[in-house]
Write an enzyme that holds these catalytic residues in place. Structure first.
Site, PDB file in Angstrom:
ATOM      1  N   LYS A 128      10.025   1.611  -0.399  1.00 57.57           N
ATOM      2  CA  LYS A 128      10.613   1.520  -1.741  1.00 57.57           C
ATOM      3  C   LYS A 128      10.823   2.917  -2.318  1.00 57.57           C
ATOM      4  O   LYS A 128      11.880   3.240  -2.836  1.00 57.57           O
ATOM      5  CB  LYS A 128       9.692   0.687  -2.622  1.00 57.57           C
ATOM      6  CG  LYS A 128      10.174   0.545  -4.041  1.00 57.57           C
ATOM      7  CD  LYS A 128       9.197  -0.299  -4.848  1.00 57.57           C
ATOM      8  CE  LYS A 128       9.465  -0.156  -6.324  1.00 57.57           C
ATOM      9  NZ  LYS A 128       8.490  -0.862  -7.135  1.00 57.57           N
ATOM     10  N   GLU A 136       2.932   8.205   5.427  1.00 59.32           N
ATOM     11  CA  GLU A 136       2.805   7.537   6.729  1.00 59.32           C
ATOM     12  C   GLU A 136       4.181   7.124   7.264  1.00 59.32           C
ATOM     13  O   GLU A 136       4.496   7.307   8.442  1.00 59.32           O
ATOM     14  CB  GLU A 136       1.931   6.274   6.600  1.00 59.32           C
ATOM     15  CG  GLU A 136       0.465   6.538   6.323  1.00 59.32           C
ATOM     16  CD  GLU A 136       0.135   6.562   4.838  1.00 59.32           C
ATOM     17  OE1 GLU A 136       1.028   6.920   4.021  1.00 59.32           O
ATOM     18  OE2 GLU A 136      -1.008   6.238   4.493  1.00 59.32           O
ATOM     19  N   GLY A 194       5.932  -3.411  -4.600  1.00 55.76           N
ATOM     20  CA  GLY A 194       5.864  -3.375  -3.140  1.00 55.76           C
ATOM     21  C   GLY A 194       5.252  -4.630  -2.547  1.00 55.76           C
ATOM     22  O   GLY A 194       5.783  -5.225  -1.609  1.00 55.76           O
ATOM     23  N   ARG A 195       4.123  -5.073  -3.107  1.00 56.96           N
ATOM     24  CA  ARG A 195       3.418  -6.221  -2.519  1.00 56.96           C
ATOM     25  C   ARG A 195       4.093  -7.554  -2.866  1.00 56.96           C
ATOM     26  O   ARG A 195       3.607  -8.612  -2.472  1.00 56.96           O
ATOM     27  CB  ARG A 195       1.950  -6.212  -2.958  1.00 56.96           C
ATOM     28  CG  ARG A 195       1.741  -6.117  -4.455  1.00 56.96           C
ATOM     29  CD  ARG A 195       0.296  -5.768  -4.809  1.00 56.96           C
ATOM     30  NE  ARG A 195       0.102  -5.535  -6.237  1.00 56.96           N
ATOM     31  CZ  ARG A 195       0.287  -4.369  -6.834  1.00 56.96           C
ATOM     32  NH1 ARG A 195       0.712  -3.333  -6.148  1.00 56.96           N
ATOM     33  NH2 ARG A 195       0.063  -4.232  -8.131  1.00 56.96           N
ATOM     34  N   GLU A 232      -4.725  -5.445  -4.678  1.00 57.30           N
ATOM     35  CA  GLU A 232      -3.968  -4.322  -5.252  1.00 57.30           C
ATOM     36  C   GLU A 232      -3.490  -4.697  -6.662  1.00 57.30           C
ATOM     37  O   GLU A 232      -3.290  -3.837  -7.512  1.00 57.30           O
ATOM     38  CB  GLU A 232      -2.776  -3.933  -4.356  1.00 57.30           C
ATOM     39  CG  GLU A 232      -2.322  -2.497  -4.606  1.00 57.30           C
ATOM     40  CD  GLU A 232      -1.236  -1.990  -3.654  1.00 57.30           C
ATOM     41  OE1 GLU A 232      -0.320  -2.748  -3.316  1.00 57.30           O
ATOM     42  OE2 GLU A 232      -1.294  -0.807  -3.274  1.00 57.30           O
ATOM     43  N   HIS A 263     -17.583 -20.360  13.652  1.00 54.84           N
ATOM     44  CA  HIS A 263     -18.581 -19.917  14.629  1.00 54.84           C
ATOM     45  C   HIS A 263     -19.004 -18.481  14.339  1.00 54.84           C
ATOM     46  O   HIS A 263     -19.519 -17.785  15.215  1.00 54.84           O
ATOM     47  CB  HIS A 263     -18.022 -20.069  16.045  1.00 54.84           C
ATOM     48  CG  HIS A 263     -17.649 -21.492  16.324  1.00 54.84           C
ATOM     49  ND1 HIS A 263     -18.546 -22.428  16.780  1.00 54.84           N
ATOM     50  CD2 HIS A 263     -16.486 -22.165  16.115  1.00 54.84           C
ATOM     51  CE1 HIS A 263     -17.956 -23.603  16.881  1.00 54.84           C
ATOM     52  NE2 HIS A 263     -16.700 -23.475  16.477  1.00 54.84           N
ATOM     53  N   LYS A 272      -4.218   9.706  -2.230  1.00 58.75           N
ATOM     54  CA  LYS A 272      -3.018  10.300  -1.618  1.00 58.75           C
ATOM     55  C   LYS A 272      -2.944  11.786  -1.954  1.00 58.75           C
ATOM     56  O   LYS A 272      -2.689  12.619  -1.081  1.00 58.75           O
ATOM     57  CB  LYS A 272      -1.755   9.637  -2.182  1.00 58.75           C
ATOM     58  CG  LYS A 272      -1.478   8.246  -1.680  1.00 58.75           C
ATOM     59  CD  LYS A 272      -0.118   7.787  -2.199  1.00 58.75           C
ATOM     60  CE  LYS A 272       0.060   6.293  -2.086  1.00 58.75           C
ATOM     61  NZ  LYS A 272       1.257   5.795  -2.742  1.00 58.75           N
TER      62      LYS A 272
END
Ligand code: F6P
Length: 545
Positions: A204, A210, A265-266, A351, A382, A510
């Site tokens: 975005k 990254e 973004g999410r 977030e 389990h 960041k």
């Protein structure tokens, strides 16, 4: 509006929530509890009867929704008001899946035509790729798509695409790279042919370290393998709201898919960020995904609070976080294709609601977003289910199960369903000491041992769960399911009076990361930071311990 903890409903809930009978009793008293506490919307069925609520709890939770102005907040979101106040943005992921004829305005401009144009551009691109018309620079058909992005520009496309595997085209493969660890991209590229690979760079902001680093490495790989700067146009496309930066980076303007600052973004998989999904399942199925989400939006916007699925789930979460001190919430998917969904909901909720101040900037004096975690049923049974059943922490659970399998095989699906329902039953009813003793009655243990073992077998029960069913996992039901959790997250944030749409907490790391990066490459050892940070940086510079 009074402060949250000063509302009448909050104060009444603080007292009342401790007095609700054990769920066993609630079920015994009211045989119609399942019918009364279940509902359908947008192709989903929710059973919320296995929760620590009686009639009074519900009326107080609904009163809390009213006292905190939930309905007006929902309206404000759908109408494009600037509800993300710290970033001065509207929050309109719902516009991405609205009817083409809808009129949703941001600063007086209807955003729907732009959304529709982008969908049309996506359709053209997706059609060309899937039909083999989009060729690489040597004229070969594209066979592999690599999606590079992180956070919201990664998890949604990856997990939705994985969930809809039965709808994939056979002609293409899609790969994802998010982590800046060079291993992630090296492992992928090693298996690919640069002549038949296309990269979708999703960011975005077009400023995420990254993603930029991984894209640069992909570009280097492409050039080293024989492609030229000019050929990049046939092998790299981008999705971004920062067209200028993407063009400067070398992406052909014609290959840039827009997105907008009013999409978080999410919450962005419904936009062109969803391109990798559309590539794999086709545009018709992608539109069905949007339609499913729209069906849930319509339900959320119009159903009364007491029959509104996201509202019910959001209020239950508030009940457990604030009145039963639950610090986490588990999502258990009884479908192999949905195995990644808990991680997606984790990003969405944590977030969004991991916040410590109200919209007005005051410290909250109540718990906000819980830790969201989970995994695939039956595997968890389990492993970590033991703690949910008998541990000391209260962990409300969501169980998600499609009634029909994409891969019917003997008794598998009935066994899967029996485990799912059996777990919710066990959590609710538990096992009393006398029941545990009765189970041991025919054992050869002596009386003392029987009593000891029985104590260990006791399960208090009264552990809350929701069960969400759908006929089958399809693009439409998955769209509705994700929209349900988006709106559930919104409901909690609205009650807590926090901004669910910013994420300032990720920024400091960041900034400091960039500072550390410079120190790792500096000619001299780090000395100016705290002793631990200096020590770690200097060990990295040395390269061994
Ligand atoms: O670091 C958090 C975050 O800002 C997320 O909210 C976002 O989805 C992700 O980074 C990636 O951002 P972008 O799409 O701008 O690269």
């Amino acid at each position: 509006m009074p402060l949250l903890t000063q509302t009448k409903a909050w104060q009444a809930l603080a007292e009342h929530s401790q007095q609700v009978a054990h769920m066993r009793e609630l079920f015994a008293q009211h045989p119609g509890r399942f019918d009364d506490m279940s509902l359908q919307a947008a192709g989903l069925f929710l059973d919320y009867s296995k929760n620590r609520v009686d009639d009074k709890t519900w009326s107080l939770l609904l009163q809390l929704a009213e006292e905190t102005g939930l309905s007006n907040k929902v309206k404000a979101m759908f109408q494009g008001e600037i509800i993300n106040t710290t970033e001065h943005r509207a929050v309109l992921h719902t516009a991405l899946r609205a009817e083409a004829s809808a009129d949703i305005r941001v600063d007086g401009v209807n955003v729907v035509p732009e959304v529709q144009q982008t969908l049309a551009k996506m359709a053209e691109f997706v059609g060309a790729l899937r039909e083999g018309r989009w060729q690489g620079y040597t004229g070969k058909t594209i066979t592999d798509v690599v999606s590079i992005g992180i956070g919201g520009s990664f998890l949604g496309p990856k997990i939705v695409s994985e969930a809809l595997k039965p709808y994939w085209t056979e002609h293409l493969r899609c790969h994802y790279v998010a982590n800046v660890d060079g291993t992630a991209i090296s492992e992928k590229l090693a298996k690919l042919d640069h002549e038949t690979t296309l990269f979708i760079m999703s960011s975005k902001s077009f400023g995420t370290q990254e993603t930029l680093t991984n894209t640069l490495s992909a570009k280097d790989w492409f050039i080293r393998a024989g492609g030229s700067q000019q050929d990049i146009a046939k092998h790299f496309v981008a999705v971004t709201s920062n067209v200028v930066k993407a063009t400067e980076f070398g992406i052909d303007a014609a290959n840039i898919f827009p997105m907008w600052d009013w999409v978080g973004g999410r919450y962005s998989l419904w936009s062109a960020i969803g391109l990798p999904i559309a590539v794999m399942i086709g545009m018709d199925n992608f539109r069905a995904l949007l339609q499913g989400a729209r069906n849930m939006d319509n339900h959320f916007a119009s159903a009364p609070l007491n029959a509104n699925m996201p509202v019910i789930m959001g209020l239950l979460s508030v009940l457990y976080s604030n009145f039963h001190q639950a610090q986490s919430h588990v999502v258990l998917t009884y479908d192999h294709y949905l195995r990644g969904l808990p991680a997606y909901f984790q990003q969405l909720d944590m977030e969004s609601n991991g916040k410590h101040v109200t919209l007005a900037g005051e410290d909250v004096d109540y718990a906000t977003g819980p830790v969201i975690w989970g995994g695939e049923g039956t595997n968890g049974q389990h492993a970590y289910h033991q703690l949910i059943h008998q541990g000391t922490a209260l962990i409300p659970a969501d169980f998600i199960l499609p009634l029909q399998s994409h891969n019917p095989l003997g008794e598998h699906h009935a066994q899967l369903a029996s485990n799912c329902f059996g777990q919710t039953q066990a959590l609710m009813q538990g096992r009393t000491l006398s029941e545990a003793l009765a189970e041991l009655s025919s054992s050869t243990l002596d009386a003392k041992d029987k009593e000891l073992i029985a104590k260990h077998k006791v399960m208090t029960g009264n552990k809350p769960s929701n069960t969400i069913l759908m006929d089958k996992l399809t693009p439409a039901t998955l769209g509705a399911l994700i929209a349900l959790y988006e709106h559930r997250t919104f409901v909690q944030g609205a009650i807590w009076d926090i901004n669910s749409f910013d994420q300032w907490g990720v920024e400091l790391g960041k900034t400091l990361g960039n500072d550390v990066l410079a120190r790792l490459a500096a000619p001299q050892d780090a000395t100016e930071l705290d002793a631990s940070s200096n020590g770690l940086i200097n060990l990295f510079r040395k390269g061994n311990i």
